[in-house]
Design a protein around this motif. Structure first.
Motif, PDB file in Angstrom:
ATOM      1  N   UNK A 122      -2.268  96.690  54.165  1.00 14.41           N
ATOM      2  CA  UNK A 122      -2.732  95.307  53.941  1.00 14.41           C
ATOM      3  C   UNK A 122      -2.097  94.355  54.950  1.00 14.41           C
ATOM      4  N   UNK A 123      -1.125  94.845  55.745  1.00 17.74           N
ATOM      5  CA  UNK A 123      -0.452  93.944  56.709  1.00 17.74           C
ATOM      6  C   UNK A 123      -0.626  94.462  58.138  1.00 17.74           C
ATOM      7  N   UNK A 124      -0.089  93.722  59.106  1.00 16.05           N
ATOM      8  CA  UNK A 124      -0.227  94.109  60.509  1.00 16.05           C
ATOM      9  C   UNK A 124      -1.650  93.909  61.002  1.00 16.05           C
ATOM     10  N   UNK A 125      -1.946  94.502  62.147  1.00 14.25           N
ATOM     11  CA  UNK A 125      -3.249  94.300  62.791  1.00 14.25           C
ATOM     12  C   UNK A 125      -4.396  94.739  61.866  1.00 14.25           C
ATOM     13  N   UNK A 126      -4.197  95.859  61.189  1.00 18.51           N
ATOM     14  CA  UNK A 126      -5.244  96.352  60.284  1.00 18.51           C
ATOM     15  C   UNK A 126      -5.379  95.432  59.077  1.00 18.51           C
ATOM     16  N   UNK A 127      -4.244  94.995  58.559  1.00 17.04           N
ATOM     17  CA  UNK A 127      -4.272  94.072  57.420  1.00 17.04           C
ATOM     18  C   UNK A 127      -5.016  92.788  57.759  1.00 17.04           C
ATOM     19  N   UNK A 128      -4.794  92.283  58.974  1.00 15.17           N
ATOM     20  CA  UNK A 128      -5.482  91.067  59.409  1.00 15.17           C
ATOM     21  C   UNK A 128      -6.994  91.314  59.403  1.00 15.17           C
ATOM     22  N   UNK A 129      -7.396  92.439  59.977  1.00 11.95           N
ATOM     23  CA  UNK A 129      -8.828  92.762  60.015  1.00 11.95           C
ATOM     24  C   UNK A 129      -9.401  92.854  58.603  1.00 11.95           C
ATOM     25  N   UNK A 130      -8.686  93.528  57.708  1.00 12.53           N
ATOM     26  CA  UNK A 130      -9.181  93.688  56.330  1.00 12.53           C
ATOM     27  C   UNK A 130      -9.295  92.347  55.619  1.00 12.53           C
ATOM     28  N   UNK A 131      -8.347  91.451  55.895  1.00 16.83           N
ATOM     29  CA  UNK A 131      -8.376  90.135  55.256  1.00 16.83           C
ATOM     30  C   UNK A 131      -9.662  89.387  55.608  1.00 16.83           C
TER      31      UNK A 131
END
Ligand code: ADP
Ligand code: NI
Length: 195
Positions: A122-131
């Protein structure tokens, strides 16, 4: 094989889910969980199965994708998972997916690991994308300067807090790097916004 069967079932259900609980999220959480379990006494079978199934009863899933707690339990029985292992896996799913307060900590090391892996995704670059995918799926705006609901607001409501909630040392270490990236992202976002 139990793991392959479970994998196929989850892939069928969540394949093209559109709000961030898709199969690729599950697959990343599974891989992260296995990494975090390395060098610990955690049971890798429990960790992997719980990671595969952790989002099935999530309230955020559409009705035709969500499984009830009982359905997940019945599925484990039909896959010939033993009683003791089934109980351990259900405990993990209960604490992670049926998140009462979102701050419930699983009692077992296996649960702590899967919770950390789910939070890391849910965090980091992937978390940003998911948000942004999630916000887009709900029609929520990128940012509202008046502080009303937005994707950017979600960083402050939840994502920036996750680093401090990690259960394992290995998870905390990974979280620190991902957290820093979110801070840089937000700093840049507001620099551009105010320009
Ligand atoms: P999971 O069950 O996989 O931990 P959640 O159900 O909490 O995740 O959310 C799925 C994804 O959607 C996560 O990446 C989360 O940060 C994001 N998300 C959840 N709620 C919001 C929100 N209100 N605004 C933007 N993103 C959100
Ligand atoms: Ni998840």
């Amino acid at each position: 094989m139990i793991k392959t069967d479970a994998e196929r079932l989850v892939k069928e259900r969540l394949g093209n889910e559109g709000s961030g609980h898709d199969w690729l999220h599950i697959d990343r959480v599974r891989k992260l969980s296995i990494q975090l379990a390395e060098g610990t006494e955690a049971d890798e079978f429990i960790v992997e199965l719980a990671a595969l199934l952790h989002d099935l009863p999530d309230r955020k899933l559409a009705d035709d994708r969500r499984m009830s707690r009982l359905e997940v339990e019945t599925m484990l029985t039909s896959l010939s998972v033993g009683d003791d292992e089934r109980t351990q896996i259900m405990h993990i799913i209960d604490t992670i997916s049926f998140k009462g307060t979102g701050r419930t900590i699983p009692e077992t090391i296996e649960g702590k690991i899967v919770q950390d892996a789910d939070r890391l995704d849910a965090i980091g670059a992937i978390g940003i994308a998911r948000t942004f995918i999630y916000a887009g799926s709900k029609g929520t705006p990128v940012y509202e300067p008046d502080g009303s609901d937005s994707a950017i607001q979600h960083f402050y409501d939840k994502l920036l807090k996750l680093k401090g909630l990690m259960n394992t040392d290995a998870g905390r270490k990974k979280a620190e790097e991902r957290h820093r990236f979110m801070e840089v992202y937000l700093e840049t976002f507001f620099k551009e916004w105010d320009r």
